[in-house]
Design a protein around this motif. Structure first.
Motif, PDB file in Angstrom:
ATOM      1  N   VAL A  62       0.847  -1.206   0.000  1.00 43.88           N
ATOM      2  CA  VAL A  62       0.000   0.000   0.000  1.00 43.88           C
ATOM      3  C   VAL A  62       0.874   1.246   0.000  1.00 43.88           C
ATOM      4  N   ASN A  63       1.914   1.248   0.809  1.00 45.61           N
ATOM      5  CA  ASN A  63       2.814   2.405   0.859  1.00 45.61           C
ATOM      6  C   ASN A  63       3.522   2.621  -0.488  1.00 45.61           C
ATOM      7  N   LYS A  64       3.884   1.535  -1.156  1.00 43.89           N
ATOM      8  CA  LYS A  64       4.513   1.647  -2.484  1.00 43.89           C
ATOM      9  C   LYS A  64       3.530   2.252  -3.481  1.00 43.89           C
ATOM     10  N   ILE A  65       2.272   1.799  -3.401  1.00 49.31           N
ATOM     11  CA  ILE A  65       1.237   2.342  -4.303  1.00 49.31           C
ATOM     12  C   ILE A  65       1.045   3.828  -4.042  1.00 49.31           C
ATOM     13  N   ILE A  66       0.984   4.208  -2.764  1.00 45.59           N
ATOM     14  CA  ILE A  66       0.796   5.615  -2.409  1.00 45.59           C
ATOM     15  C   ILE A  66       1.983   6.446  -2.919  1.00 45.59           C
ATOM     16  N   LYS A  67       3.176   5.917  -2.730  1.00 47.09           N
ATOM     17  CA  LYS A  67       4.383   6.607  -3.209  1.00 47.09           C
ATOM     18  C   LYS A  67       4.345   6.756  -4.720  1.00 47.09           C
ATOM     19  N   HIS A  68       3.936   5.696  -5.399  1.00 43.56           N
ATOM     20  CA  HIS A  68       3.871   5.730  -6.857  1.00 43.56           C
ATOM     21  C   HIS A  68       2.845   6.777  -7.332  1.00 43.56           C
ATOM     22  N   ILE A  69       1.720   6.858  -6.635  1.00 42.44           N
ATOM     23  CA  ILE A  69       0.681   7.834  -7.004  1.00 42.44           C
ATOM     24  C   ILE A  69       1.192   9.255  -6.787  1.00 42.44           C
ATOM     25  N   LYS A  70       1.931   9.487  -5.728  1.00 43.29           N
ATOM     26  CA  LYS A  70       2.452  10.832  -5.413  1.00 43.29           C
ATOM     27  C   LYS A  70       3.515  11.258  -6.420  1.00 43.29           C
ATOM     28  N   ASP A  71       4.247  10.293  -6.939  1.00 39.97           N
ATOM     29  CA  ASP A  71       5.338  10.625  -7.877  1.00 39.97           C
ATOM     30  C   ASP A  71       4.801  10.932  -9.215  1.00 39.97           C
TER      31      ASP A  71
END
Length: 105
Positions: A96-105
């Motif tokens: 989930v944190n990777k997905i959130i990071k990917h969305i923010k980038d």
């Protein structure tokens, strides 16, 4: 506190207990009396009450040890399950944190 009379193999014993625990004590005494009587029948009534009480105590201690062992096994399984669930939770949280990071980038 009150004094309760219990009967084990036709012998009466007076035991002090809290009023609200009287019924439980009488239940335990009845159960113990049945166990002692069963032992006495199996030995043909040849043993003394002291010997029958000792044999009953050993039988009960064996049951306690057996149940304690089973409880320990169950607790170990529960702990293992909790550990496995925690690991899975951490993996999901990481995704989930990777997905959130990917969305923010």
């Amino acid at each position: 506190m009150q004094v309760v009379e219990i009967v084990i193999r036709n012998s009466t014993y007076k035991i002090s207990c809290e009023s609200e625990k009287k019924d439980h004590l009488l239940y335990l005494a009845s159960s113990f009396d049945k166990l002692v009587s069963s032992i006495s029948q199996k030995t043909g009534g040849k043993g003394s009450d002291a010997l029958n009480f000792l044999l009953a105590a050993l039988i009960l201690e064996d049951k306690v040890l057996e149940l304690t062992k089973k409880l320990d096994e169950i607790n170990q399984k529960c702990e293992k399950q909790r550990d496995e669930e925690k690991i899975e939770y951490i993996k999901v949280l990481d995704r989930v944190n990777k997905i959130i990071k990917h969305i923010k980038d």
